[in-house]
Enzyme design. Structure first.
Site, mmCIF file in Angstrom:
data_model
loop_
_atom_site.group_PDB
_atom_site.id
_atom_site.type_symbol
_atom_site.label_atom_id
_atom_site.label_comp_id
_atom_site.label_asym_id
_atom_site.label_seq_id
_atom_site.Cartn_x
_atom_site.Cartn_y
_atom_site.Cartn_z
ATOM 1 N N CYS A 70 -11.280 28.089 10.522
ATOM 2 C CA CYS A 70 -9.986 29.087 9.687
ATOM 3 C C CYS A 70 -9.437 29.528 10.985
ATOM 4 C CB CYS A 70 -10.399 29.828 8.754
ATOM 5 S SG CYS A 70 -8.624 30.750 8.322
ATOM 6 N N CYS A 73 -8.712 33.720 9.749
ATOM 7 C CA CYS A 73 -9.899 34.449 9.670
ATOM 8 C C CYS A 73 -9.934 35.434 11.096
ATOM 9 C CB CYS A 73 -11.247 33.901 9.467
ATOM 10 S SG CYS A 73 -11.536 33.313 7.960
ATOM 11 N N HIS A 116 -11.497 35.432 3.686
ATOM 12 C CA HIS A 116 -11.184 34.017 3.477
ATOM 13 C C HIS A 116 -11.061 33.638 2.116
ATOM 14 C CE1 HIS A 116 -10.553 29.833 5.147
ATOM 15 N NE2 HIS A 116 -11.368 29.705 3.894
ATOM 16 N N ASN A 156 2.830 29.828 -0.764
ATOM 17 C CA ASN A 156 2.670 28.632 -1.560
ATOM 18 C C ASN A 156 1.031 28.868 -1.950
ATOM 19 O OD1 ASN A 156 5.087 27.683 -1.058
ATOM 20 N ND2 ASN A 156 4.556 26.875 0.723
ATOM 21 N N HIS A 167 -7.063 29.838 3.656
ATOM 22 C CA HIS A 167 -6.856 31.413 3.624
ATOM 23 C C HIS A 167 -5.704 31.946 2.982
ATOM 24 C CE1 HIS A 167 -8.667 34.835 6.256
ATOM 25 N NE2 HIS A 167 -7.484 35.242 5.813
ATOM 26 N N HIS A 169 -2.761 33.367 2.565
ATOM 27 C CA HIS A 169 -1.659 33.576 3.316
ATOM 28 C C HIS A 169 -0.389 33.425 2.586
ATOM 29 C CE1 HIS A 169 -1.906 29.547 4.188
ATOM 30 N NE2 HIS A 169 -0.762 29.673 4.863
ATOM 31 N N GLN A 171 4.355 33.112 3.906
ATOM 32 C CA GLN A 171 5.037 32.630 5.176
ATOM 33 C C GLN A 171 6.317 33.559 4.972
ATOM 34 O OE1 GLN A 171 5.278 28.462 6.564
ATOM 35 N NE2 GLN A 171 4.302 28.182 4.146
HETATM 36 ZN ZN ZN Z 1 -10.043 32.245 6.904
#
Ligand code: ZN
Length: 347
Positions: A70, A73, A116, A156, A167, A169, A171
């Site tokens: 990933c 991470c 994660h 999203n 992961h 996250h 934007q």
């Molecule tokens: Zn990750």
């Protein structure tokens, strides 16, 4: 909160936001990265009057990597990710595969946590508060860039939405123009002011609160409701009671209450379809006033949260009417959606 600004090996910016004021972030990115090649181009559609970002370099982007590779991470011995440090609270960096870059704007990735395997709904209040600080600070920084007209913070969630990294996250897009949906809202706002002398957003929120049938949640400083003409099967709009144009203007009381209210909404979203269903895919979108337009002070910062799942195992696709003509057909009455979102409140 401690903010540390640094750069990655290809000179993209990386910003750490840490809860502890004495955090030191001095890890260096050791990767031999080529300079980012961005060929994104904004093209104007002569018929519709809108803009399209053509970004062919994105085809090579990281796509569903295994969890041990990933890129979001923290780095560890022998495995270097986009985050050089071995730990972080919240980290923001410029996207290596941006849809908008250079004179055409800016794209950033926001890692909500180093963990994660958690989702935003699983963050603590303090973690969610730190993400809000990061969103706010990014909005303030991007406001200084002359090529950025509007800042859009969003998440999203779910492979169904096309998320290519597991992961947790989000934007941030800094658009070089005012987006069509925001322009439409500004036009509606101006027309309402001309007709009634009042603010459209204030009237919409007041109408929802007076009616009550579509209200999902009321805090002291925030209110959430399914809009009267919801486009999506489950769609909630979250407004601060005190109207402000963007995240920078939220007062302390609203900031303090935000994590409770937002986390509760996300947790309810995961319960809509009952136990045993995979996590609800959603899009969470902050609407903020563009920076240099007349009337920006009248715009209302708000968050729109919606899912494309309409029932167990079935997604709402933007098919002929929606994609071809821009007319949404919603199978879930907004009042029923609000009722369901009240039923699944936390104990
Ligand atoms: Zn990750």
């Amino acid at each position: 909160m401690k903010k540390t600004v640094t750069t990655l090996a290809d000179s993209r910016e990386l910003i750490y936001y840490d809860s502890a004021d004495d955090t030191v972030r001095d890890a260096v990115d050791p990767r031999p990265l080529d300079a980012v090649s961005t060929s994104s181009e904004i093209r104007h559609d002569a018929l519709l009057g809108d803009s399209v970002a053509i970004a062919s370099h994105r085809q090579g982007r990281t796509y569903h990597p295994p969890a041990d590779e990933c890129p979001l991470c923290p780095s560890r011995e022998g495995r270097h990710s986009e985050i050089p440090d071995t730990d972080y609270d919240v980290a923001v960096f410029e996207n290596r595969f941006p849809s908008l870059a250079g004179d055409s704007g800016r794209c950033e990735v926001v890692c909500f946590t180093s963990d994660h395997d958690v989702s935003f709904a699983g963050l603590t209040d303090d973690q969610a508060a730190l993400v809000l600080e990061a969103w706010t600070d990014r909005t303030a920084d991007l406001a200084e860039l002359p090529q950025v007209a509007q800042v859009f913070c969003f998440e999203n969630r779910g492979a169904e939405i096309g998320v290519t990294l597991g992961h947790p996250h989000g934007q941030i897009y800094g658009y070089p123009f005012v987006t069509p949906r925001t322009e439409q809202m500004l036009r509606s706002m101006e027309a309402h002011r001309a007709d009634t002398g009042r603010n459209l957003f204030d009237d919409v929120v007041a109408r929802e609160l007076a009616d009550g049938e579509r209200v999902v949640l009321e805090g002291e400083h925030w209110v959430a409701f399914v809009p009267y003409a919801a486009h999506w099967p489950y769609e909630v709009h979250l407004h601060p009671r005190r109207r402000v144009p963007d995240l920078r203007e939220l007062d302390e009381a609203a900031r303090t209450e935000f994590p409770q209210v937002y986390l509760e909404l996300l947790r309810r979203f995961d319960r809509i379809f009952g136990p045993g269903e995979p996590p609800t895919p959603y899009i969470s979108a902050w609407h903020q006033a563009p920076f240099r337009v007349p009337g920006r002070e009248e715009f209302a910062l708000h968050l729109e949260l919606f899912t494309i799942r309409r029932t167990t195992g079935k997604l709402k696709f933007l098919a002929g009417s929606e994609s071809g003509m821009g007319v949404f057909i919603n199978d879930v009455p907004p009042e029923a959606a609000a009722q369901r979102l009240r039923e699944v409140a936390s104990e």
